[in-house]
Design a protein around this motif. Structure first.
Motif, mmCIF file in Angstrom:
data_model
loop_
_atom_site.group_PDB
_atom_site.id
_atom_site.type_symbol
_atom_site.label_atom_id
_atom_site.label_comp_id
_atom_site.label_asym_id
_atom_site.label_seq_id
_atom_site.Cartn_x
_atom_site.Cartn_y
_atom_site.Cartn_z
ATOM 1 N N THR A 19 65.580 42.046 30.773
ATOM 2 C CA THR A 19 65.687 43.224 31.938
ATOM 3 C C THR A 19 64.544 44.040 31.770
ATOM 4 O O THR A 19 63.734 44.462 32.651
ATOM 5 C CB THR A 19 66.984 43.775 32.144
ATOM 6 N N SER A 23 61.538 44.211 34.329
ATOM 7 C CA SER A 23 61.322 45.397 35.267
ATOM 8 C C SER A 23 61.709 46.608 34.582
ATOM 9 O O SER A 23 62.747 47.163 34.588
ATOM 10 C CB SER A 23 62.348 45.270 36.496
ATOM 11 N N ASP A 25 60.711 49.618 35.013
ATOM 12 C CA ASP A 25 60.943 50.806 35.877
ATOM 13 C C ASP A 25 62.594 50.905 36.382
ATOM 14 O O ASP A 25 63.060 52.010 35.945
ATOM 15 C CB ASP A 25 60.168 51.090 37.172
ATOM 16 N N ARG A 26 62.992 49.786 36.468
ATOM 17 C CA ARG A 26 64.526 49.648 36.953
ATOM 18 C C ARG A 26 65.274 49.813 35.525
ATOM 19 O O ARG A 26 66.191 50.703 35.562
ATOM 20 C CB ARG A 26 64.723 48.527 37.489
ATOM 21 N N ASP A 29 65.406 53.522 34.978
ATOM 22 C CA ASP A 29 66.145 54.230 35.753
ATOM 23 C C ASP A 29 68.002 53.986 35.473
ATOM 24 O O ASP A 29 68.523 54.995 35.444
ATOM 25 C CB ASP A 29 66.002 53.573 37.269
ATOM 26 N N LEU A 30 68.030 52.928 34.982
ATOM 27 C CA LEU A 30 69.523 52.500 34.638
ATOM 28 C C LEU A 30 69.825 53.375 33.410
ATOM 29 O O LEU A 30 71.113 54.013 33.345
ATOM 30 C CB LEU A 30 69.694 51.178 34.308
#
Length: 54
Positions: A19, A23, A25-26, A29-30
């Motif tokens: 992960t 991604s 960026d994601r 964010d998480l």
């Protein structure tokens, strides 16, 4: 049973790394959401303890 725990931990680590690489960026964010949740929980515990002392 110990072998199953090791396999499950390995799969979780592989998924997290995939992960992050796939991604970033994601993933960032998480992580931010997670830290905000922990900070909010700590603030709530601090407020609760402050009210108990009063």
């Amino acid at each position: 049973m110990v072998q199953a725990k090791k396999i499950a931990l390995y799969l979780i680590v592989v998924f997290v790394l995939y992960t992050i690489i796939n991604s970033p960026d994601r993933a960032a964010d998480l992580v931010q959401v997670g830290f905000e949740g922990v900070a909010s929980a700590a603030q709530g515990v601090g407020d609760f303890m402050s009210e108990l002392v009063k």
